[in-house]
Scaffold this motif. Structure first.
Motif, short mmCIF file in Angstrom:
data_model
loop_
_atom_site.label_atom_id
_atom_site.label_comp_id
_atom_site.label_asym_id
_atom_site.label_seq_id
_atom_site.Cartn_x
_atom_site.Cartn_y
_atom_site.Cartn_z
N LEU A 1 -14.00 -4.01 -7.34
CA LEU A 1 -14.05 -2.59 -7.72
C LEU A 1 -12.39 -2.35 -7.52
O LEU A 1 -11.45 -1.38 -8.01
N ALA A 2 -12.54 -2.35 -6.14
CA ALA A 2 -11.21 -1.61 -5.25
C ALA A 2 -9.72 -2.56 -5.24
O ALA A 2 -9.49 -1.36 -5.48
N ALA A 3 -10.49 -3.48 -5.63
CA ALA A 3 -9.14 -4.50 -5.82
C ALA A 3 -8.46 -4.22 -7.01
O ALA A 3 -7.22 -3.81 -7.34
N CYS B 1 0.83 -0.94 -0.28
CA CYS B 1 0.06 -0.22 -0.27
C CYS B 1 0.68 0.90 0.36
O CYS B 1 1.95 1.40 1.02
N GLN B 2 0.42 2.35 -1.11
CA GLN B 2 1.41 3.22 -1.24
C GLN B 2 0.31 4.39 -0.37
O GLN B 2 0.90 5.74 -0.77
N GLY B 3 -0.74 4.29 0.06
CA GLY B 3 -2.05 5.27 -0.02
C GLY B 3 -2.31 5.93 -0.66
O GLY B 3 -2.49 7.53 -0.62
N PRO C 1 -3.31 0.43 -7.95
CA PRO C 1 -2.00 0.77 -8.40
C PRO C 1 -1.26 -0.30 -8.32
O PRO C 1 -0.34 -1.33 -8.54
N GLU C 2 -1.19 -0.21 -6.38
CA GLU C 2 0.09 -1.55 -6.11
C GLU C 2 -0.65 -3.42 -5.94
O GLU C 2 1.00 -3.83 -5.89
N ARG C 3 -1.49 -3.60 -6.15
CA ARG C 3 -2.54 -4.89 -5.99
C ARG C 3 -2.68 -4.46 -4.74
O ARG C 3 -2.22 -6.21 -4.15
N ALA C 4 -2.38 -3.81 -3.76
CA ALA C 4 -2.84 -4.44 -2.29
C ALA C 4 -3.24 -4.70 -1.82
O ALA C 4 -4.26 -5.57 -0.45
#
Length: 66
Positions: A50-52, A10-12, A56-59
């Motif tokens: 949808l969120a997944a 996660c990059q926020g 962008p980082e597939r977190a």
């Protein structure tokens, strides 16, 4: 279905809590977090997917329960 966030990825960006506010929250530093046990309520599965798909980082990790 259960959802979780991999904190190492996660990059926020906040897409998870923007797209699925019922399953994700913003922490004090702007990173996403999953409240409770991560169980996705009935009818909210599409928002979780949808969120997944938009992380962008597939977190965002989804687990289908049997």
């Amino acid at each position: 279905m259960k959802v979780q966030i991999d904190p190492g990825r996660c990059q926020g960006h906040g897409r998870c809590y923007d797209l699925a506010p019922g399953q994700f929250e913003e922490d004090d530093e702007g990173y996403g977090r999953v409240p409770g046990d991560g169980a996705v309520p009935p009818g909210e599965e599409q928002a979780a997917r949808l969120a997944a798909a938009n992380c962008p980082e597939r977190a965002v990790v989804l687990t289908e329960e049997a």
